[in-house]
Design an enzyme around this catalytic site. Structure first.
Site, PDB file in Angstrom:
ATOM      1  N   HIS A 193      33.137  37.896  29.855  1.00 45.08           N
ATOM      2  CA  HIS A 193      33.247  38.598  31.255  1.00 45.08           C
ATOM      3  C   HIS A 193      32.617  39.476  31.182  1.00 45.08           C
ATOM      4  O   HIS A 193      33.348  40.887  31.384  1.00 45.08           O
ATOM      5  CB  HIS A 193      34.113  38.643  32.592  1.00 45.08           C
ATOM      6  CG  HIS A 193      33.900  38.493  33.611  1.00 45.08           C
ATOM      7  ND1 HIS A 193      34.137  38.174  34.716  1.00 45.08           N
ATOM      8  CD2 HIS A 193      32.541  39.306  34.688  1.00 45.08           C
ATOM      9  CE1 HIS A 193      33.758  38.802  35.602  1.00 45.08           C
ATOM     10  NE2 HIS A 193      32.556  38.935  35.622  1.00 45.08           N
ATOM     11  N   ARG A 211      29.339  34.114  38.246  1.00 44.11           N
ATOM     12  CA  ARG A 211      30.664  33.200  38.872  1.00 44.11           C
ATOM     13  C   ARG A 211      30.537  32.334  38.118  1.00 44.11           C
ATOM     14  O   ARG A 211      29.850  31.176  38.436  1.00 44.11           O
ATOM     15  CB  ARG A 211      30.803  34.008  39.856  1.00 44.11           C
ATOM     16  CG  ARG A 211      30.840  35.090  40.643  1.00 44.11           C
ATOM     17  CD  ARG A 211      32.461  35.517  40.218  1.00 44.11           C
ATOM     18  NE  ARG A 211      32.342  37.526  40.714  1.00 44.11           N
ATOM     19  CZ  ARG A 211      32.281  38.106  39.803  1.00 44.11           C
ATOM     20  NH1 ARG A 211      31.546  38.196  38.587  1.00 44.11           N
ATOM     21  NH2 ARG A 211      32.645  39.361  40.932  1.00 44.11           N
ATOM     22  N   GLU A 268      39.173  31.835  35.743  1.00 45.87           N
ATOM     23  CA  GLU A 268      39.487  33.414  34.956  1.00 45.87           C
ATOM     24  C   GLU A 268      40.610  33.678  34.919  1.00 45.87           C
ATOM     25  O   GLU A 268      41.108  33.948  35.958  1.00 45.87           O
ATOM     26  CB  GLU A 268      37.818  34.135  34.982  1.00 45.87           C
ATOM     27  CG  GLU A 268      37.373  33.513  34.768  1.00 45.87           C
ATOM     28  CD  GLU A 268      36.171  35.247  34.874  1.00 45.87           C
ATOM     29  OE1 GLU A 268      36.380  36.115  35.054  1.00 45.87           O
ATOM     30  OE2 GLU A 268      35.089  35.179  34.655  1.00 45.87           O
TER      31      GLU A 268
HETATM   32  C1  DGY Z   1      31.158  42.278  38.948  1.00 43.15           C
HETATM   33  O1  DGY Z   1      30.624  43.370  38.779  1.00 43.15           O
HETATM   34  O2  DGY Z   1      30.373  41.464  40.098  1.00 43.15           O
HETATM   35  C2  DGY Z   1      30.598  41.865  37.233  1.00 43.15           C
HETATM   36  O3  DGY Z   1      31.252  40.672  37.461  1.00 43.15           O
HETATM   37  C3  DGY Z   1      31.731  43.123  36.837  1.00 43.15           C
HETATM   38  O4  DGY Z   1      31.211  42.982  35.313  1.00 43.15           O
END
Ligand code: DGY
Length: 334
Positions: free
Chosen positions: A300, A253, A282
């Site tokens: 992402h 993240r 984002e």
């Molecule tokens: C998640 O599953 O949290 C991812 O970031 C999505 O790809």
């Protein structure tokens, strides 16, 4: 409102009791499975879901399928219609959902763990290798049409074999990254709240102190969830403790990293290069990243394989089906 009712016979229509609203388009097998059993209000990949748009989109729905691209803060959750029983997020991460507000509303929240481990670990290796081997600069050179042929000193990168890889967060994805990285010859260390079971530690060495891990990591990869405790876990002070010329990779993240500190370190070459798949706000990326040659950026895409995205959708639907049939869902967060 885009409610799917594809040529259903009146009997089929009568059998459909529930409306499922998805915020985004889903892999076709998932939409088909939903349409076979429920009314589906399809999502819009271009929509920005403000509270009021969310509320309108959820009107009459029993279940919502959301993604990390939507923010379900207390205001949005409180404005959802009372019909909504479950919010299934199409992700493992759930920091975009205010769980306190959801709990106060008695909502069930589920996620999609497990099925995206391999895809995300693969993409992490892609970023490690791209950052180490200066893929961004290589792409730029070849696309410019100015490449004049192989040269002994051209775009020399870092060999990952023998390098110390530090992993922050040794969950499923961290372990899968450790396993893959060992086969590239990296020496793998990790920091986690607790050391993990030795049968499951991917032959990585536990470092109890995060600061010690950071000071040893020639390559550092982030795999912890975003929580108030992990926000900015890679801050200016920790970046200063990385070995000179380290590589930083983030497929977890964006807010785990202090962007100002990372950008400064990339500009000064304290950090040789970075590979990033996730960003603090984002889809708005700090524009400075876009002008830098020593960063390799992806939008992402960690879980973005056909198989994985279909499996994530199917898990979300399993949870919805369970809840709408009065059962416990398989992957319940709340
Ligand atoms: C998640 O599953 O949290 C991812 O970031 C999505 O790809």
């Amino acid at each position: 409102m885009n409610i799917e009712n594809p040529h259903a016979s009146s009997l089929e229509v009568r059998e459909k009791h529930f409306l499922v609203a998805a915020t985004r388009r889903l892999p076709s097998a998932c939409e088909e499975r939903l349409i076979a059993k429920y009314f589906l209000r399809k999502g819009d990949d271009n929509a920005t879901y403000s509270s009021s748009i969310f509320k309108a989109h959820a009107e009459g729905a029993s279940a919502l399928i959301v993604t990390p691209a939507e923010r379900l803060d207390a205001n949005t959750i409180n404005s959802l219609p009372q019909t909504v029983k479950i919010i299934a997020t199409f992700s493992v991460g759930h920091e975009h959902i205010d769980l306190d507000a959801a709990s106060a509303r008695g909502l069930i929240i589920t996620n999609t763990p497990g099925v995206l481990t391999a895809a995300t670990a693969d993409l992490t290796l892609l970023l490690i290798l791209a950052a180490a081997r200066r893929a961004r600069e290589g792409q730029k050179l070849i696309h410019s049409g100015n490449w004049s042929g192989i040269r002994p000193t051209q775009l020399l990168g870092t060999q990952v074999k023998g390098k110390r890889l530090g992993i922050i967060g040794m969950g499923r994805i961290g372990r899968a990254v450790a396993n893959r990285s060992r086969s590239f010859g990296m020496k793998v260390y990790y920091h986690n709240r607790q050391p993990i079971n030795s049968n499951d530690n991917a032959e990585a060495i536990y470092v109890p102190s995060l600061n010690d891990l950071i000071s040893q990591s020639e390559i550092l990869s982030l795999h912890c969830p975003l929580t108030p405790e992990t926000k900015n876990i890679l801050n200016a002070q920790r970046i200063a403790n990385l070995p000179e010329g380290a590589i930083v990779v983030n497929t977890a993240r964006g807010p785990l990293i202090d962007d100002n500190a990372l950008i400064e370190a990339l500009l000064s070459r304290k950090i040789a290069s970075a590979g990033l798949d996730v960003y603090a706000s984002e889809p708005n990326i700090d524009k400075r990243y876009l002008t830098m040659e020593n960063v390799f950026l992806l939008p992402h895409l960690g879980s973005a394989t056909k198989d994985t995205r279909a499996a994530m959708g199917m898990l979300a639907i399993d949870s919805i089906e369970a809840v709408l049939n009065g059962h416990e869902p398989p992957h319940q967060i709340l």
